[in-house]
Design a protein around this motif. Structure first.
Motif, PDB file in Angstrom:
ATOM      1  N   GLN A 725       3.981  42.370   8.675  1.00 11.21           N
ATOM      2  CA  GLN A 725       3.585  43.667   8.791  1.00 11.21           C
ATOM      3  C   GLN A 725       2.153  43.654   9.769  1.00 11.21           C
ATOM      4  OE1 GLN A 725       3.875  45.313   5.161  1.00 11.21           O
ATOM      5  NE2 GLN A 725       6.114  45.161   4.923  1.00 11.21           N
ATOM      6  N   SER A 774      12.014  49.390   2.257  1.00 16.44           N
ATOM      7  CA  SER A 774      11.538  48.334   1.069  1.00 16.44           C
ATOM      8  C   SER A 774      12.172  48.695  -0.497  1.00 16.44           C
ATOM      9  CB  SER A 774      10.224  47.969   1.126  1.00 16.44           C
ATOM     10  OG  SER A 774       9.784  47.160   0.003  1.00 16.44           O
ATOM     11  N   SER A 788      10.451  50.507  -7.190  1.00 19.60           N
ATOM     12  CA  SER A 788       9.768  51.293  -6.038  1.00 19.60           C
ATOM     13  C   SER A 788      10.723  51.342  -4.931  1.00 19.60           C
ATOM     14  CB  SER A 788       8.367  50.887  -5.810  1.00 19.60           C
ATOM     15  OG  SER A 788       8.696  49.553  -4.864  1.00 19.60           O
ATOM     16  N   SER A 792       9.494  50.148   4.660  1.00 19.40           N
ATOM     17  CA  SER A 792       8.849  48.723   4.901  1.00 19.40           C
ATOM     18  C   SER A 792       8.079  48.965   5.995  1.00 19.40           C
ATOM     19  CB  SER A 792      10.028  47.643   5.071  1.00 19.40           C
ATOM     20  OG  SER A 792       9.396  46.611   5.306  1.00 19.40           O
ATOM     21  N   VAL A 794       3.384  48.725   7.432  1.00 23.01           N
ATOM     22  CA  VAL A 794       2.223  49.155   7.579  1.00 23.01           C
ATOM     23  C   VAL A 794       1.924  50.772   6.917  1.00 23.01           C
ATOM     24  CG1 VAL A 794       0.028  49.453   8.598  1.00 23.01           C
ATOM     25  CG2 VAL A 794       1.457  47.336   8.911  1.00 23.01           C
ATOM     26  N   ASP A 797       2.470  50.764   3.151  1.00 23.92           N
ATOM     27  CA  ASP A 797       1.730  50.008   2.321  1.00 23.92           C
ATOM     28  C   ASP A 797       0.473  50.596   2.200  1.00 23.92           C
ATOM     29  OD1 ASP A 797       3.204  48.046   1.805  1.00 23.92           O
ATOM     30  OD2 ASP A 797       2.251  46.705   3.223  1.00 23.92           O
ATOM     31  N   LEU A 798      -0.145  51.071   3.399  1.00 24.21           N
ATOM     32  CA  LEU A 798      -1.447  51.811   3.452  1.00 24.21           C
ATOM     33  C   LEU A 798      -1.363  52.914   2.828  1.00 24.21           C
ATOM     34  CD1 LEU A 798      -2.868  50.626   7.109  1.00 24.21           C
ATOM     35  CD2 LEU A 798      -3.391  49.985   4.796  1.00 24.21           C
ATOM     36  N   GLY A 800       0.806  54.387   0.772  1.00 20.65           N
ATOM     37  CA  GLY A 800       0.994  54.420  -0.636  1.00 20.65           C
ATOM     38  C   GLY A 800       2.539  55.412  -0.774  1.00 20.65           C
ATOM     39  N   LEU A 802       5.371  55.775  -1.447  1.00 18.37           N
ATOM     40  CA  LEU A 802       6.439  54.843  -2.206  1.00 18.37           C
ATOM     41  C   LEU A 802       6.820  56.030  -3.222  1.00 18.37           C
ATOM     42  CD1 LEU A 802       4.806  51.508  -2.903  1.00 18.37           C
ATOM     43  CD2 LEU A 802       6.714  52.117  -1.404  1.00 18.37           C
ATOM     44  N   SER A 862      12.402  41.561  -5.028  1.00 23.97           N
ATOM     45  CA  SER A 862      11.965  42.490  -3.755  1.00 23.97           C
ATOM     46  C   SER A 862      13.204  42.398  -2.764  1.00 23.97           C
ATOM     47  CB  SER A 862      10.815  42.186  -3.378  1.00 23.97           C
ATOM     48  OG  SER A 862      10.663  42.870  -1.938  1.00 23.97           O
ATOM     49  N   ASP A 864      13.303  43.162   1.029  1.00 15.48           N
ATOM     50  CA  ASP A 864      12.138  43.713   2.211  1.00 15.48           C
ATOM     51  C   ASP A 864      12.337  42.699   3.267  1.00 15.48           C
ATOM     52  OD1 ASP A 864      10.458  45.205   3.286  1.00 15.48           O
ATOM     53  OD2 ASP A 864       8.639  44.546   2.203  1.00 15.48           O
TER      54      ASP A 864
END
Length: 899
Positions: A725, A774, A788, A792, A794, A797-798, A800, A802, A862, A864
């Motif tokens: 990613q 993901s 969760s 999938s 960045v 992830d950045l 949040g 989810l 996971s 993903d």
């Protein structure tokens, strides 16, 4: 739904293969506790004594013939087992053996089961809990079916088998009933176990809260103590509150104490107390507790409330001391509240028990649990100041035994409790909390103050803590219907509304008042709280009187599009002597009268005046708090009214195959192991999840060979964690159709992403284009299993972005997870894009949920990335890690949590 057993459970063993993990403290049907464990040779004397107390009738039912005494050979045979082909479990009350159950293999996966319960302890549920634990032990050893020969007259044993939830078949041969049943856990057997657990634990708490006699055991004064030795203030406070609170039973003090209260019987030791004692409140030093338990047992004590808190800072020593105390108390049939407990309270008129260090609260319909004694003191004081009444109050302190889960079991059945509030520092057994909370919240609101949004303190042996993000913690509580709040004020605000107001039928709220500024503030707060403001806030004008408020309220109460009403009122600025009809008291009376007869909640805030009558409306001065409380209540009402969905069957799931795979992997790596390659693909395949094959390669030649095996049209990609990613690095080369292209791809990627030993290159077949998502599941040490879902990459992830839930997921849970992320429109054809197969995504979530719910040994799993295409899903990446499951109270055989 079929729930898999624990055949793959990691068995903790001690000397000579003794299965330590089979030991368990248990709660019997009458609420008393006992200890269950494998038999040993050291039980020979206990077994002989036990058999001597069993009636001739029970012996005949067990052996089909007169069998008055056990021979030495019998004792040797019954106490010598191998914990595999021959297994025996015993139940002890104190040091006395009161029941024994055993199985002996009759085939590779079949065993004959039998048990014998001392007559004085029959009809206490001993046989049913023995059967549960024997079945669990048998499954762990590969036994799949129990058989038993029973005399038709042995109705109690037949009832234990038939009421266990298994499908029992039988036939009569030569006057003996031959029974047989598979012991694989089913939805029916699991429901039976949980129902029995619920009733027994509720009863054990009821015994604590309804005593007829209380002994307060204080600090013992040594013979050489000086006359100036300090008095036992804690004992004095507890006795004063017991007597002053109107306790309907009998109170005494125990111990040669300094400054013992006057006016109640005092005894130097428990053995001097006449008759039985139901409850012992201990203010003596913790170091004396273990010595006190046998005396309490002799007096019939059912529970210990330990307010002592002489902690010395040596954490391990304190844990060990608490453990020893709880084990000893449970073995003698007692529950323990504390140590460092504020005490317990039951305001029911027929009990009126205040065995605590705090004044007696008002009588009411709210059940309150607090771990911290200090926070419990604050809660009681604030509730008193607000006029809130409690049904019961328990402060668990260090929570060595009695926990919030026990109290939830009790309040589920308590007709005197309509609302439950909890102040929690940790969840103890998270799986159990979620299960009980979901059941309780369907009938009674449950409000929880969590001291931290992070995972908090992990249980002993849990290892490194993985902190959950705030959104995950909120989702875990919300899924169970728990109203989670952040402050004591919010906790009591919500409890006030729930105790005095009906639940709203929706989120639509009308706002009115004599202050435009306060009304606008209320509207803004309502929007932030997830409420829908009907129209614009209605300004009645500064001079509005009681009649104006009454008319406006009547209109809103009759309006079908209004689900709740918020009234804001402020005295006119500079008004010293307002007209009587404009006073806070007059308007408060109108609002209170409307709230009393309304079928929808009516909340108010009175700024600048004395406020509304306690208990009828929320009057905190400014509108933010009552409106926030209404938002919490409306969200709960919506959760309670909706269809929770169902946990779907997965008839194609190979649960036993998955268990065997997991057991084999943990047998090779008892401390845990990551799963990869074919083993991981096989585990996923047991639950109908197909991951695209992948081959790790170290050279361009290996990459070409792998692509040829796949038939070309492949991808070459780097899989190292530090490269995944990364938008600034091209770590994937797609649609490779021949050897020259693969050579070019290899050259380009190794130049940008690094050599194979750094980048971790793999070759994989191409998948149809789709939205990358993901899915993940892991066992959090404080909150239990968590899942969760999100996109999938960045952004997920950045930002949040989810969605979280706890397994087992219902079909509704899965649908809400997919739709609960902000990026969900990408899955539904956003701006002309292709619509993903959302149904397949939901099905994949349900399969992953079932996998981790069936197999507690799967610590992490996971998927993903997963490409969600219009007609199919492609699981491109998968990881999993196995570990011995935490030794928590299990679902398949009742056991109490560890101290």
């Amino acid at each position: 739904m079929d729930i898999a057993g624990e055949a793959a459970r990691h068995i903790v063993t001690g000397a000579a293969g003794y299965p330590l993990s089979w030991e368990a403290d248990i709660v019997l049907a009458d609420g008393a506790t006992a200890h269950l464990r494998p038999i040993t040779r050291d039980d020979a004397v206990r077994l002989v004594d036990f058999y001597g107390r069993v009636s001739q009738r029970s012996k005949y039912h067990r052996f089909f013939a007169p069998y008055p005494v056990l021979s030495d050979r019998d004792v040797e045979r019954f106490t010598s087992v191998d914990h595999d082909r021959r297994v025996a479990l015993v139940v002890l009350s104190g040091d006395d053996l009161i029941a024994v159950g055993r199985y002996d293999r009759t085939g590779e996966d079949t065993a004959e089961v039998a048990f014998l319960v001392e007559d004085a302890h029959q009809r206490r549920g001993v046989g049913s809990v023995l059967l549960e634990h024997l079945a669990q032990a048998a499954r762990e050893r590969g036994v799949a079916r129990f058989v038993a020969d029973v005399l038709p007259a042995n109705e109690s044993m037949i009832r234990v088998f038939r009421e266990a939830g298994y499908t029992v078949s039988g036939s009569v041969e030569d006057g003996v009933l031959a029974l047989g049943f598979d012991i694989h856990p089913t939805a029916s057997s699991l429901e039976v176990t949980r129902s029995r657990e619920h009733r027994a634990e509720a009863r054990s708490v009821q015994r604590l809260l309804t005593p007829w006699s209380v002994a307060v055991i204080g600090a013992v004064r040594s013979p050489d103590a000086t006359p100036e030795a300090p008095p036992d203030h804690a004992m004095q406070a507890v006795v004063a509150h017991l007597v002053g609170g109107g306790f309907t039973g009998w109170v005494c003090t125990v111990g040669a104490v300094v400054g013992a209260p006057v006016g109640v019987p005092a005894y130097a030791s428990l053995d001097e107390v006449p008759g039985e004692v139901d409850l012992a409140v201990v203010t003596a030093p913790l170091s004396a507790l273990v010595d006190l338990v046998p005396g309490c047992a002799r007096r019939g004590v059912r529970g210990l409330v330990v307010v002592s808190a002489d902690r010395d800072g040596h954490h391990d020593d304190e844990r060990a001391r608490d453990h020893d105390l709880v084990q000893l108390a449970r073995a003698h049939g007692m529950r323990v509240v504390g140590p460092d407990s504020l005490g317990v309270v039951n305001t029911a008129p027929h009990v009126s028990l205040n065995a605590s260090l705090a004044p007696m609260p008002r009588r009411g319909r709210i059940g309150c649990f607090a771990e911290s004694a200090a926070l419990g003191t604050v809660l009681l004081a604030q509730a008193q100041a607000r006029g809130l009444g409690l049904s019961t109050f328990v402060s668990a302190g260090e929570r060595a035994d009695v926990s919030g889960n026990d109290m939830l079991q009790y309040w589920s059945e308590d007709r005197a409790t309509d609302v439950v509030v909890l102040s929690l520092e940790s969840l103890g057994n998270p799986r159990k909390f979620g299960r009980i909370a979901r059941r309780l919240s369907r009938s009674k609101p449950l409000v929880a103050l969590r001291s931290s949004r992070s995972a908090g303190t992990s249980p002993v042996g849990a290892g490194e803590l993985r902190e959950l993000p705030p959104a995950a913690v909120d989702a875990v509580f919300r899924q169970a219907g728990v109203i989670r709040v952040d402050t004591v004020a919010d906790l009591l605000d919500v409890a006030t509304v729930l105790a005095a107001q009906p639940l709203p039928s929706g989120r639509r709220v009308a706002i009115m008042g004599n202050s435009a500024a306060l009304a606008r503030l209320a509207a803004d707060t309502a929007a932030d709280a997830g409420l829908d403001v009907v129209g614009t806030p209605r300004d009645l004008g500064r001079g509005a009187g009681a009649a104006d408020f009454a008319a406006a309220l009547a209109g809103c109460l009759d309006d079908p599009v209004v689900d709740a009403i918020v009234v804001v009122h402020a005295l006119e600025a500079g008004s010293v002597t307002p007209a009587p009809e404009s006073t806070d008291a007059a308007i408060a009376g109108v609002v209170a009268a409307a709230a009393a007869r309304a079928a929808k909640p009516v909340l108010s805030t009175f700024a600048g005046g004395p406020g509304a009558p306690p208990g009828s409306v929320s009057s905190s001065g400014t509108p933010e708090r009552p409106v926030r409380a209404l938002g919490h209540v409306a969200a709960y009402a919506q959760w309670r009214s909706r269809d929770p969905g169902v946990v779907p069957e997965l008839p194609d799931a190979d649960v036993e195959g998955a268990q065997r795979l997991v057991a084999a992997a943990l047998a090779e790596h008892p401390g845990g192991v990551p799963l990869a390659g074919e083993r991981l693909r096989s585990l996923l395949g047991c639950y109908g999840v197909t991951a695209l094959p992948v081959e790790r390669v170290a050279t361009a030649a290996e990459a070409i060979a792998a692509a040829e095996r796949f038939g070309w049209d492949v991808v070459l990609k780097a899989t190292a964690a530090h490269l995944r990613q990364r938008p600034d690095l091209a770590a994937v080369w797609r649609s490779i159709g021949d050897a020259p292209t693969m050579a070019q791809a290899w050259s380009a990627l190794t130049a940008t992403a690094g050599p194979p030993e750094v980048a971790g290159y793999v070759v994989q077949p191409m998948a149809p284009p789709g939205v990358p998502v993901s899915l993940a599941a892991w066992d959090d040490p404080a909150y239990g299993p968590v899942m969760s879902f999100g996109l999938s990459g960045v952004a997920g992830d950045l930002l949040g972005d989810l969605a979280y839930r706890t397994p087992p997921l219902t079909d509704r849970d899965a649908a809400e997870m997919v739709r609960g992320v902000r990026a969900a429109p990408l899955l539904f054809g956003y701006r002309g894009g292709a619509r993903a197969d959302v149904g397949a995504l939901e099905a994949l979530l349900l399969r992953l949920s079932r996998l981790v719910d069936d197999l507690p040994q799967v610590a992490e799993c996971s998927l993903d990335p997963v490409l969600a295409a219009p007609a199919e899903l492609a699981v491109l990446g998968a990881t999993a890690r196995l570990a011995p499951p935490p030794l928590r109270a299990g679902d398949y055989a009742r056991r109490m949590g560890g101290a």
